[in-house]
Motif scaffolding. Structure first.
Motif, PDB file in Angstrom:
ATOM      1  N   ASN A  35       1.043  -6.229  -1.488  1.00 49.27           N
ATOM      2  CA  ASN A  35       0.918  -5.426  -0.271  1.00 49.27           C
ATOM      3  C   ASN A  35       0.597  -6.361   0.883  1.00 49.27           C
ATOM      4  OD1 ASN A  35       0.450  -3.648   1.766  1.00 49.27           O
ATOM      5  ND2 ASN A  35      -1.206  -2.546   0.760  1.00 49.27           N
ATOM      6  N   TRP A  41      -1.439   1.400   0.124  1.00 48.48           N
ATOM      7  CA  TRP A  41      -0.299   2.151  -0.393  1.00 48.48           C
ATOM      8  C   TRP A  41      -0.504   2.411  -1.877  1.00 48.48           C
ATOM      9  CZ3 TRP A  41       3.642   4.098   2.491  1.00 48.48           C
ATOM     10  CH2 TRP A  41       3.746   3.627   3.802  1.00 48.48           C
ATOM     11  N   LYS A  42      -0.257   3.629  -2.285  1.00 50.73           N
ATOM     12  CA  LYS A  42      -0.353   4.025  -3.691  1.00 50.73           C
ATOM     13  C   LYS A  42       1.053   4.130  -4.264  1.00 50.73           C
ATOM     14  CE  LYS A  42      -2.284   7.530  -6.747  1.00 50.73           C
ATOM     15  NZ  LYS A  42      -3.091   8.751  -6.817  1.00 50.73           N
ATOM     16  N   LEU A  43       1.269   3.552  -5.441  1.00 50.00           N
ATOM     17  CA  LEU A  43       2.557   3.623  -6.105  1.00 50.00           C
ATOM     18  C   LEU A  43       2.643   4.968  -6.838  1.00 50.00           C
ATOM     19  CD1 LEU A  43       4.235   0.799  -8.123  1.00 50.00           C
ATOM     20  CD2 LEU A  43       4.451   3.184  -8.771  1.00 50.00           C
ATOM     21  N   GLN A  69      -0.933   4.703 -11.527  1.00 52.43           N
ATOM     22  CA  GLN A  69      -0.468   4.834 -10.148  1.00 52.43           C
ATOM     23  C   GLN A  69      -1.412   3.988  -9.286  1.00 52.43           C
ATOM     24  OE1 GLN A  69      -0.412   9.182  -9.682  1.00 52.43           O
ATOM     25  NE2 GLN A  69       1.814   9.049  -9.603  1.00 52.43           N
ATOM     26  N   TYR A  97      10.445   1.734  -5.853  1.00 52.93           N
ATOM     27  CA  TYR A  97       9.193   2.456  -6.027  1.00 52.93           C
ATOM     28  C   TYR A  97       9.044   3.411  -4.854  1.00 52.93           C
ATOM     29  CZ  TYR A  97       7.953  -1.339  -9.224  1.00 52.93           C
ATOM     30  OH  TYR A  97       7.943  -2.250 -10.241  1.00 52.93           O
ATOM     31  N   MET A  99       6.148   4.866  -2.624  1.00 56.51           N
ATOM     32  CA  MET A  99       4.759   4.571  -2.291  1.00 56.51           C
ATOM     33  C   MET A  99       4.283   5.594  -1.256  1.00 56.51           C
ATOM     34  SD  MET A  99       4.410   1.519  -3.975  1.00 56.51           S
ATOM     35  CE  MET A  99       3.049   0.618  -3.282  1.00 56.51           C
ATOM     36  N   ASN A 101       1.020   6.251   1.735  1.00 58.56           N
ATOM     37  CA  ASN A 101      -0.171   5.728   2.411  1.00 58.56           C
ATOM     38  C   ASN A 101      -1.251   6.814   2.492  1.00 58.56           C
ATOM     39  OD1 ASN A 101       0.487   7.399   4.599  1.00 58.56           O
ATOM     40  ND2 ASN A 101       1.220   5.711   5.873  1.00 58.56           N
ATOM     41  N   GLN A 106       5.326   8.838   2.872  1.00 57.37           N
ATOM     42  CA  GLN A 106       5.938   8.173   1.731  1.00 57.37           C
ATOM     43  C   GLN A 106       7.002   7.194   2.191  1.00 57.37           C
ATOM     44  OE1 GLN A 106       7.229  10.986  -1.243  1.00 57.37           O
ATOM     45  NE2 GLN A 106       5.149  11.667  -1.649  1.00 57.37           N
TER      46      GLN A 106
END
Length: 128
Positions: A35, A41-43, A69, A97, A99, A101, A106
């Motif tokens: 990152n 950011w979350k996957l 995740q 992917y 992602m 926030n 997204q």
């Protein structure tokens, strides 16, 4: 869905001959997600398009990666490994992917195509 944030994905691939047969080649792949943005950011999910050397194509989709995740804070790095089999060489993988926030926006982060092949002189596998 917005364009991808400043997140890089690098892939390394290793052939696993002990779990391969002439009809089914197994490869382990190691992925590092960096990152480089100034927000977390979350996957959420993954999407893979896989093509075998004989033209067979299949798609793999699912939540997260390897049952997780991960949340990547600014400057964070996440590494995981998994595997894939192909019936014929050379194989090819590519994907993305999804992602998200902290504000729920997204973005799609591409995973550049990579090739699974044999270098005849050494028997090594090639990633390019």
């Amino acid at each position: 869905m917005s364009s991808f944030p400043d997140i890089s994905v690098t892939v390394q691939v290793q052939h696993v001959p002990s779990h391969s047969t002439p009809q089914r080649q197994l490869f382990a792949y190691f992925i590092t997600i960096d990152n480089r943005s100034d927000e977390s950011w979350k996957l959420l999910s993954r999407h893979w398009d896989i093509t075998s050397g004989d033209g067979q194509q299949f798609t793999v989709e699912g939540e997260g990666v390897v049952g997780e995740q991960p949340l990547l804070t600014p400057g964070a790095q996440y590494t995981y490994n998994s595997f894939v089999t192909v019936d014929a060489l050379p194989g090819r993988m590519e994907g993305h992917y999804v992602m998200q926030n902290a504000w729920g926006e997204q973005a799609r982060v591409p995973i550049a195509p990579f090739r699974l092949d044999v270098l005849p002189e050494s028997g090594e596998r090639l990633l390019n």
